[in-house]
Write a protein that holds these residues in place. Structure first.
Motif, PDB file in Angstrom:
ATOM      1  N   MET A   1     -41.703 -40.357 -28.761  1.00  0.00           N
ATOM      2  CA  MET A   1     -41.062 -41.685 -28.732  1.00  0.00           C
ATOM      3  C   MET A   1     -39.618 -41.621 -29.219  1.00  0.00           C
ATOM      4  O   MET A   1     -38.742 -42.288 -28.662  1.00  0.00           O
ATOM      5  CB  MET A   1     -41.859 -42.668 -29.594  1.00  0.00           C
ATOM      6  N   MET A   2     -39.360 -40.817 -30.265  1.00  0.00           N
ATOM      7  CA  MET A   2     -38.045 -40.826 -30.898  1.00  0.00           C
ATOM      8  C   MET A   2     -37.092 -39.770 -30.358  1.00  0.00           C
ATOM      9  O   MET A   2     -35.897 -40.026 -30.186  1.00  0.00           O
ATOM     10  CB  MET A   2     -38.194 -40.632 -32.410  1.00  0.00           C
ATOM     11  N   ALA A   3     -37.608 -38.556 -30.119  1.00  0.00           N
ATOM     12  CA  ALA A   3     -36.737 -37.413 -29.833  1.00  0.00           C
ATOM     13  C   ALA A   3     -35.852 -37.604 -28.603  1.00  0.00           C
ATOM     14  O   ALA A   3     -34.649 -37.327 -28.666  1.00  0.00           O
ATOM     15  CB  ALA A   3     -37.563 -36.137 -29.713  1.00  0.00           C
ATOM     16  N   PRO A   4     -36.392 -38.062 -27.447  1.00  0.00           N
ATOM     17  CA  PRO A   4     -35.519 -38.184 -26.270  1.00  0.00           C
ATOM     18  C   PRO A   4     -34.335 -39.121 -26.488  1.00  0.00           C
ATOM     19  O   PRO A   4     -33.199 -38.794 -26.128  1.00  0.00           O
ATOM     20  CB  PRO A   4     -36.473 -38.725 -25.195  1.00  0.00           C
ATOM     21  N   THR A   5     -34.610 -40.294 -27.096  1.00  0.00           N
ATOM     22  CA  THR A   5     -33.528 -41.248 -27.345  1.00  0.00           C
ATOM     23  C   THR A   5     -32.521 -40.700 -28.343  1.00  0.00           C
ATOM     24  O   THR A   5     -31.301 -40.814 -28.151  1.00  0.00           O
ATOM     25  CB  THR A   5     -34.108 -42.574 -27.876  1.00  0.00           C
TER      26      THR A   5
ATOM     27  N   ALA B   1     -23.118 -30.570 -33.440  1.00  0.00           N
ATOM     28  CA  ALA B   1     -23.807 -29.504 -32.706  1.00  0.00           C
ATOM     29  C   ALA B   1     -25.099 -29.101 -33.413  1.00  0.00           C
ATOM     30  O   ALA B   1     -26.122 -28.841 -32.761  1.00  0.00           O
ATOM     31  CB  ALA B   1     -22.891 -28.292 -32.560  1.00  0.00           C
ATOM     32  N   LYS B   2     -25.080 -29.072 -34.754  1.00  0.00           N
ATOM     33  CA  LYS B   2     -26.291 -28.724 -35.507  1.00  0.00           C
ATOM     34  C   LYS B   2     -27.379 -29.774 -35.302  1.00  0.00           C
ATOM     35  O   LYS B   2     -28.562 -29.435 -35.151  1.00  0.00           O
ATOM     36  CB  LYS B   2     -25.957 -28.613 -37.001  1.00  0.00           C
TER      37      LYS B   2
ATOM     38  N   ASP C   1     -38.142 -37.100 -40.374  1.00  0.00           N
ATOM     39  CA  ASP C   1     -37.870 -37.813 -41.629  1.00  0.00           C
ATOM     40  C   ASP C   1     -36.420 -37.607 -42.063  1.00  0.00           C
ATOM     41  O   ASP C   1     -35.734 -38.556 -42.462  1.00  0.00           O
ATOM     42  CB  ASP C   1     -38.814 -37.330 -42.732  1.00  0.00           C
ATOM     43  N   LYS C   2     -35.959 -36.348 -41.989  1.00  0.00           N
ATOM     44  CA  LYS C   2     -34.577 -36.063 -42.391  1.00  0.00           C
ATOM     45  C   LYS C   2     -33.580 -36.763 -41.467  1.00  0.00           C
ATOM     46  O   LYS C   2     -32.556 -37.278 -41.918  1.00  0.00           O
ATOM     47  CB  LYS C   2     -34.345 -34.548 -42.383  1.00  0.00           C
ATOM     48  N   TYR C   3     -33.887 -36.760 -40.170  1.00  0.00           N
ATOM     49  CA  TYR C   3     -32.973 -37.399 -39.218  1.00  0.00           C
ATOM     50  C   TYR C   3     -32.904 -38.896 -39.481  1.00  0.00           C
ATOM     51  O   TYR C   3     -31.811 -39.484 -39.501  1.00  0.00           O
ATOM     52  CB  TYR C   3     -33.441 -37.140 -37.790  1.00  0.00           C
TER      53      TYR C   3
ATOM     54  N   LEU D   1     -32.604 -31.351 -32.879  1.00  0.00           N
ATOM     55  CA  LEU D   1     -33.432 -32.252 -32.077  1.00  0.00           C
ATOM     56  C   LEU D   1     -34.022 -31.528 -30.866  1.00  0.00           C
ATOM     57  O   LEU D   1     -35.151 -31.827 -30.446  1.00  0.00           O
ATOM     58  CB  LEU D   1     -32.608 -33.462 -31.634  1.00  0.00           C
ATOM     59  N   ARG D   2     -33.283 -30.594 -30.303  1.00  0.00           N
ATOM     60  CA  ARG D   2     -33.844 -29.799 -29.202  1.00  0.00           C
ATOM     61  C   ARG D   2     -35.005 -28.946 -29.710  1.00  0.00           C
ATOM     62  O   ARG D   2     -36.042 -28.830 -29.046  1.00  0.00           O
ATOM     63  CB  ARG D   2     -32.756 -28.916 -28.586  1.00  0.00           C
ATOM     64  N   ASP D   3     -34.822 -28.357 -30.887  1.00  0.00           N
ATOM     65  CA  ASP D   3     -35.889 -27.561 -31.489  1.00  0.00           C
ATOM     66  C   ASP D   3     -37.102 -28.431 -31.790  1.00  0.00           C
ATOM     67  O   ASP D   3     -38.254 -27.987 -31.667  1.00  0.00           O
ATOM     68  CB  ASP D   3     -35.373 -26.901 -32.768  1.00  0.00           C
ATOM     69  N   LEU D   4     -36.839 -29.684 -32.166  1.00  0.00           N
ATOM     70  CA  LEU D   4     -37.927 -30.630 -32.432  1.00  0.00           C
ATOM     71  C   LEU D   4     -38.797 -30.831 -31.199  1.00  0.00           C
ATOM     72  O   LEU D   4     -40.030 -30.858 -31.279  1.00  0.00           O
ATOM     73  CB  LEU D   4     -37.334 -31.967 -32.895  1.00  0.00           C
TER      74      LEU D   4
END
Length: 417
Positions: free
Chosen positions: A76-80, A119-120, A167-169, A125-128
């Motif tokens: 739900m969160m990662a793509p956006t 960039a980090k 959580d960190k994001y 998020l890609r790794d997520l």
């Protein structure tokens, strides 16, 4: 390649290459525990272990639910979030292409740092997304393999990483106050002359070191003043990673350990320690001018390199003793003074040191932050947010995240209102 073929390939040994971070969740359970790492196949359970089988299945159901919740949260969160951060990164790259970096080297450095940070975030998020996909595929394979518990462990470990990243994001999006992105300098000080408070201060210092370790960073004790009975009078810790100040600024104040005597006719006793947190400027020195006439510099120990500085207009005092010579300690003490003044200016909504209202400066010993009780009721009570946690040992072992999240939400709501 379809999903069945992919799962087949993974069952042939690809999971040997997948090494999710070991969070220690399963390491302390006995072999006969439902959280054992031994694979479980329902068809192989002896008939006289129906009760044990029930608890194993219940444990796997709970694990599967947690994994599914983590994967759903990531989907739900990662793509956006990824789309937003990628767009932000592209725009920053465009700024660099359109900007002559040689015109203003200071501004150029700021732009490049922001670009690197962006960039980090994109890479994280890609790794997520990959971790969430891994957890989902491992779960599916575990069910095809007659509910292999070892694979569920791997999926659960991956889901823990997913939740930690999210959580960190999420918290980083809430940390918008000035200096929230900076590192942190924590000073823990015991109440003078109380051996129990001195031991308690030592325990608090270890708690923050363990918290930093849980975040994947190493805290550094730069100064410590030991007491004569296995405690500390004061300790200064530096955390040189981003957002450390934003996470921990709510820790500022008095932390008390409440001891309830076995004799109920006696009053409870409290061991007190103060915690002060100021920004630690990692990539640059704090930009603030201080008039030399406003500071009083002294050297407490003639044989040591310690430096003490008092800011006369505000009464603020700082010191540094962790560097090798007085010159380096004077620079560090001055930077700590600037950090304190910047926080005061931000809190009072002013832009000049001369405008600081000395009467409005709160003594740190007058700010109650948290109570810790070990008996008869085990509880950590955060007095600012109202959050209560009954696992005191977990908190003292560095699991401050629920308390930190509550503090951040409280600050955000206060700023909105």
């Amino acid at each position: 390649m379809d999903k069945t073929a992919a799962l087949g390939r993974m069952s042939a040994g690809l999971f040997n290459e997948f090494q999710p971070k070991n969070n220690g969740v399963f390491s302390n359970y006995p072999k006969n525990s439902p959280f054992s790492s031994r694979p479980f196949r329902a068809s192989h359970e002896p008939l006289d272990e129906n009760k044990n089988k029930f608890y194993k299945e219940l444990g796997m159901f709970s694990l599967r639910k947690r994994i599914e919740d983590s994967v759903l949260r990531a989907e739900m969160m990662a793509p956006t979030a990824l789309e937003h951060e990628e767009t932000k990164h592209i725009n920053q790259e465009k700024v660099i292409r359109d900007y002559d970096l040689w015109d203003d080297l200071g501004k150029s450095n700021e732009i490049l740092i922001k670009l690197a940070d962006s960039a980090k975030v994109v890479d994280t998020l890609r790794d997520l997304k990959f971790k969430a996909e891994d957890a989902k595929l491992i779960t599916e394979l575990a069910e095809l393999d007659s509910i292999n518990y070892a694979l569920f462990k791997q999926a659960y470990s991956a889901s823990l990483d997913v939740n930690k990243i999210l959580d960190k994001y999420e918290m980083s999006k809430l940390l918008k106050e000035p200096y929230d992105m900076e590192g942190a300098c924590i000073t823990v000080e015991s109440r003078s002359g109380d051996i129990y408070s001195e031991r308690w201060a030592g325990q608090l210092a270890r708690m923050y070191m363990k918290w930093a370790e849980r975040q994947g960073h190493a805290g550094r004790i730069v100064e410590i003043s030991h007491s004569s009975k296995n405690g500390i009078k004061s300790s200064t810790i530096e955390l040189e990673f981003k957002y450390a100040y934003g996470y921990l600024s709510g820790e500022r104040g008095v932390h008390s350990m409440i001891r309830i005597p076995e004799d109920k006719s006696l009053l409870p006793k409290a061991s007190l320690a103060s915690v002060d947190v100021i920004p630690l400027f990692i990539e640059s020195s704090p930009d603030l001018f201080i008039d030399d006439e406003d500071v009083l510099v002294s050297y407490p120990c003639k044989t040591l390199s310690a430096v003490h500085i008092e800011h006369l207009p505000t009464g603020l005092e700082v010191q540094s003793s962790g560097e090798r010579n007085r010159f380096a300690n004077r620079i560090k003490a001055l930077n700590r003074l600037k950090a304190k003044l910047l926080i005061l200016m931000n809190e009072q909504g002013i832009s000049s040191v001369k405008s600081i209202n000395r009467g409005a400066i709160m003594d740190i010993w007058s700010q109650e932050t948290r109570k810790y009780m070990l008996r008869p009721t085990k509880m950590v009570q955060d007095l600012k947010s109202g959050v209560q946690i009954h696992d005191v040992s977990a908190v003292l072992n560095g699991n401050l995240d629920p308390l930190i999240a509550a503090q951040i939400s409280l600050r955000r709501n206060s700023s909105v209102n």
